[in-house]
Motif scaffolding. Structure first.
Motif, mmCIF file in Angstrom:
data_model
loop_
_atom_site.group_PDB
_atom_site.id
_atom_site.type_symbol
_atom_site.label_atom_id
_atom_site.label_comp_id
_atom_site.label_asym_id
_atom_site.label_seq_id
_atom_site.Cartn_x
_atom_site.Cartn_y
_atom_site.Cartn_z
ATOM 1 N N GLY A 28 15.057 26.955 20.840
ATOM 2 C CA GLY A 28 13.981 27.444 21.664
ATOM 3 C C GLY A 28 12.344 27.038 21.120
ATOM 4 N N ARG A 29 12.264 26.263 20.309
ATOM 5 C CA ARG A 29 10.711 25.771 19.987
ATOM 6 C C ARG A 29 10.379 24.841 20.820
ATOM 7 N NH1 ARG A 29 8.841 21.171 17.550
ATOM 8 N NH2 ARG A 29 6.939 21.464 16.461
ATOM 9 N N GLU A 30 11.683 24.200 21.428
ATOM 10 C CA GLU A 30 10.902 22.949 22.249
ATOM 11 C C GLU A 30 10.406 23.695 23.617
ATOM 12 O OE1 GLU A 30 10.650 19.797 21.760
ATOM 13 O OE2 GLU A 30 11.175 20.541 19.920
ATOM 14 N N LEU A 31 11.138 24.813 24.059
ATOM 15 C CA LEU A 31 10.759 25.670 25.226
ATOM 16 C C LEU A 31 9.214 26.066 25.285
ATOM 17 C CD1 LEU A 31 13.976 27.399 26.448
ATOM 18 C CD2 LEU A 31 13.098 25.467 27.416
ATOM 19 N N ALA A 32 9.222 26.638 23.926
ATOM 20 C CA ALA A 32 7.843 27.312 23.579
ATOM 21 C C ALA A 32 6.624 26.094 23.443
ATOM 22 C CB ALA A 32 7.679 28.082 22.133
ATOM 23 N N ASP A 64 2.514 37.578 30.317
ATOM 24 C CA ASP A 64 3.337 37.932 31.236
ATOM 25 C C ASP A 64 3.935 36.526 31.659
ATOM 26 O OD1 ASP A 64 2.477 40.367 31.452
ATOM 27 O OD2 ASP A 64 0.948 40.059 32.937
ATOM 28 N N ALA A 65 3.355 35.278 31.708
ATOM 29 C CA ALA A 65 4.144 34.211 31.949
ATOM 30 C C ALA A 65 5.329 33.839 30.899
ATOM 31 C CB ALA A 65 3.047 33.157 32.147
ATOM 32 N N HIS A 66 4.882 34.174 29.825
ATOM 33 C CA HIS A 66 6.010 33.831 28.973
ATOM 34 C C HIS A 66 7.159 34.869 29.211
ATOM 35 C CE1 HIS A 66 7.879 33.193 24.906
ATOM 36 N NE2 HIS A 66 8.052 34.463 24.741
ATOM 37 N N LEU A 67 6.939 35.909 29.406
ATOM 38 C CA LEU A 67 8.112 36.989 29.694
ATOM 39 C C LEU A 67 8.759 36.592 30.993
ATOM 40 C CD1 LEU A 67 9.309 39.598 28.298
ATOM 41 C CD2 LEU A 67 7.841 40.638 29.767
ATOM 42 N N ALA A 68 8.422 35.912 31.742
ATOM 43 C CA ALA A 68 9.065 35.548 33.118
ATOM 44 C C ALA A 68 9.254 33.987 32.895
ATOM 45 C CB ALA A 68 8.051 35.616 34.323
ATOM 46 N N GLU A 70 11.056 30.377 30.659
ATOM 47 C CA GLU A 70 12.437 30.133 30.412
ATOM 48 C C GLU A 70 13.274 30.642 29.074
ATOM 49 O OE1 GLU A 70 12.808 25.813 30.451
ATOM 50 O OE2 GLU A 70 11.052 25.574 31.684
ATOM 51 N N ILE A 71 12.290 30.926 28.180
ATOM 52 C CA ILE A 71 12.892 31.366 26.935
ATOM 53 C C ILE A 71 13.671 32.759 27.208
ATOM 54 C CG2 ILE A 71 12.475 32.288 24.707
ATOM 55 C CD1 ILE A 71 10.092 30.171 24.219
ATOM 56 N N PRO A 72 12.967 33.711 28.008
ATOM 57 C CA PRO A 72 13.776 35.136 28.112
ATOM 58 C C PRO A 72 14.939 34.572 29.011
ATOM 59 C CG PRO A 72 11.539 35.506 28.352
ATOM 60 C CD PRO A 72 11.560 33.777 28.027
ATOM 61 N N ALA A 73 14.856 33.501 29.806
ATOM 62 C CA ALA A 73 16.014 33.584 30.734
ATOM 63 C C ALA A 73 17.106 32.822 29.903
ATOM 64 C CB ALA A 73 15.363 32.507 31.785
ATOM 65 N N ALA A 74 16.911 32.000 28.926
ATOM 66 C CA ALA A 74 17.991 31.403 28.118
ATOM 67 C C ALA A 74 18.452 32.339 27.318
ATOM 68 C CB ALA A 74 17.299 30.219 27.493
ATOM 69 N N LEU A 75 17.555 33.314 26.675
ATOM 70 C CA LEU A 75 18.322 34.378 25.897
ATOM 71 C C LEU A 75 19.214 35.249 26.795
ATOM 72 C CD1 LEU A 75 18.297 36.056 23.223
ATOM 73 C CD2 LEU A 75 16.629 37.210 23.995
#
Length: 98
Positions: A28-32, A64-68, A70-75
């Motif tokens: 997930g680091r790469e997505l962050a 808000d952008a983070h919550l919407a 790729e990381i939450p979607a992947a989780l």
């Protein structure tokens, strides 16, 4: 740079899935890194089945952008296989930074 906002998430892996959850978080680091509004992103292990993520943001829009993103979607995609319970994701206010 002033961070004022964050998320604190805690995750519980299924009994035999702790290592897999850890590997997922490392990836997930790469997505962050690709998220412009995410100032810091930490993934950590508490014990064999409990993990967490703490991330910070300068603005509500970035949070808000983070919550919407790729990381939450992947989780959400791996949660049925890896997690023993729903993740606890709490917005926090950062009150001091070194």
């Amino acid at each position: 740079m002033t961070v004022k906002l964050g998320f604190l998430a805690t995750l519980e892996a299924k009994a035999d899935k702790g290592d897999e959850l850890g590997a997922f978080l490392r990836a997930g680091r790469e997505l962050a890194l690709a998220e412009q509004g995410t100032v810091t992103w930490y993934a950590f292990r508490i014990d064999q089945t409990h993990y967490g993520v703490f991330d910070t943001f300068q603005t509500e829009d970035a949070r808000d952008a983070h919550l919407a993103g790729e990381i939450p979607a992947a989780l959400a995609a791996v949660a049925p296989d890896l997690l023993a319970a729903e993740p606890s994701i709490r917005p926090v206010e950062v009150i001091a930074v070194k």
